[in-house]
Write a protein that holds these residues in place. Sequence first.
Motif, short mmCIF file in Angstrom:
data_model
loop_
_atom_site.label_atom_id
_atom_site.label_comp_id
_atom_site.label_asym_id
_atom_site.label_seq_id
_atom_site.Cartn_x
_atom_site.Cartn_y
_atom_site.Cartn_z
N ARG A 80 0.81 -1.22 0.00
CA ARG A 80 0.00 0.00 0.00
C ARG A 80 0.84 1.27 0.00
O ARG A 80 0.51 2.23 -0.68
N CYS A 81 1.95 1.28 0.78
CA CYS A 81 2.73 2.52 0.91
C CYS A 81 4.19 2.36 0.54
O CYS A 81 4.94 3.32 0.57
N LEU A 82 4.63 1.15 0.22
CA LEU A 82 5.99 0.85 -0.20
C LEU A 82 7.04 1.02 0.91
O LEU A 82 8.23 1.05 0.63
N PRO A 134 1.80 -8.14 1.40
CA PRO A 134 2.29 -7.74 2.72
C PRO A 134 2.00 -6.27 3.00
O PRO A 134 2.07 -5.43 2.10
N VAL A 135 1.61 -5.97 4.24
CA VAL A 135 1.36 -4.59 4.65
C VAL A 135 2.19 -4.28 5.89
O VAL A 135 2.47 -5.16 6.70
N CYS A 136 2.56 -3.00 6.02
CA CYS A 136 3.36 -2.58 7.18
C CYS A 136 2.52 -2.59 8.45
O CYS A 136 3.02 -2.86 9.53
N ASP A 139 -3.89 -1.43 9.23
CA ASP A 139 -4.70 -0.26 8.85
C ASP A 139 -3.94 0.73 7.97
O ASP A 139 -4.29 1.91 7.91
N CYS A 140 -2.90 0.28 7.28
CA CYS A 140 -2.13 1.16 6.40
C CYS A 140 -3.05 1.78 5.35
O CYS A 140 -3.80 1.07 4.68
N GLN A 141 -2.98 3.11 5.23
CA GLN A 141 -3.85 3.83 4.30
C GLN A 141 -3.25 3.95 2.90
O GLN A 141 -3.91 4.37 1.97
N GLY A 142 -1.98 3.65 2.77
CA GLY A 142 -1.33 3.71 1.47
C GLY A 142 -0.84 5.10 1.11
O GLY A 142 -0.53 5.92 1.97
N LEU A 143 -0.79 5.38 -0.20
CA LEU A 143 -0.29 6.65 -0.72
C LEU A 143 -1.44 7.47 -1.31
O LEU A 143 -2.41 6.92 -1.81
N CYS A 144 -1.28 8.78 -1.28
CA CYS A 144 -2.26 9.67 -1.91
C CYS A 144 -2.17 9.49 -3.42
O CYS A 144 -1.08 9.54 -4.00
N GLY A 148 1.13 11.36 -4.06
CA GLY A 148 2.04 10.27 -3.72
C GLY A 148 2.56 10.29 -2.30
O GLY A 148 3.35 9.43 -1.92
N ILE A 149 2.14 11.25 -1.48
CA ILE A 149 2.60 11.29 -0.09
C ILE A 149 1.97 10.14 0.68
O ILE A 149 0.85 9.72 0.39
N ARG A 150 2.68 9.65 1.66
CA ARG A 150 2.18 8.57 2.49
C ARG A 150 1.06 9.13 3.38
O ARG A 150 1.28 10.08 4.13
N LEU A 151 -0.14 8.57 3.28
CA LEU A 151 -1.31 9.11 3.98
C LEU A 151 -1.17 9.05 5.50
O LEU A 151 -1.71 9.91 6.20
N ALA A 152 -0.43 8.10 6.03
CA ALA A 152 -0.23 8.02 7.48
C ALA A 152 0.56 9.24 7.98
O ALA A 152 0.35 9.70 9.10
#
Length: 181
Positions: A80-82, A134-136, A139-144, A148-152
Amino acid sequence: MTQHLDPRAPWVFSTHDLGKRPGTMREIHLSLPAPADLGVDMIGVPKDAEVELDLRFEAVMEGVLVSGTARAPLAGECVRCLEPVSDEIEVELQELFFYSDEDSSEEDSLLDGELFDLEPTFRDAAVLALPLSPVCQDDCQGLCVECGIRLAEAGADHRHEKIDARWASLQGLVTENDQEK
């Protein structure tokens, strides 16, 4: 010409001390370096990472039954967010290595004299146990999708001005008129 196993290879084991006496058993606990290219697109076991093995070798009528567990570290990226992801897997191993191809089918594993290679068994079990996505964090929200900013990291008030596509061509006119004043 048939390919013979190298007894010095890390994942090759000898069954010499078991003989061909059904009921003989040996347990071993050791660490081995992980083989290369053990993973899927986003996550895998790093090459040469330490794989902890708890194994049991049992002589049976047809061959040697190998069973036990393997634990290995995982490294990869969140889908989701790399962001980097690290985890650990534990897999169950069980394989019967036949003494001869008379007792086995084409898909079965054979002993090479008194040797067998456990790497394919471990590789199959580990790859099947890897998470496909795999997710970090759960509840990872991913990227905008806009910037492209990380939503968290962006916070709850992160927004972009939405312009209706039907009015988008007029957006330039407003800017041009404002500059002429």
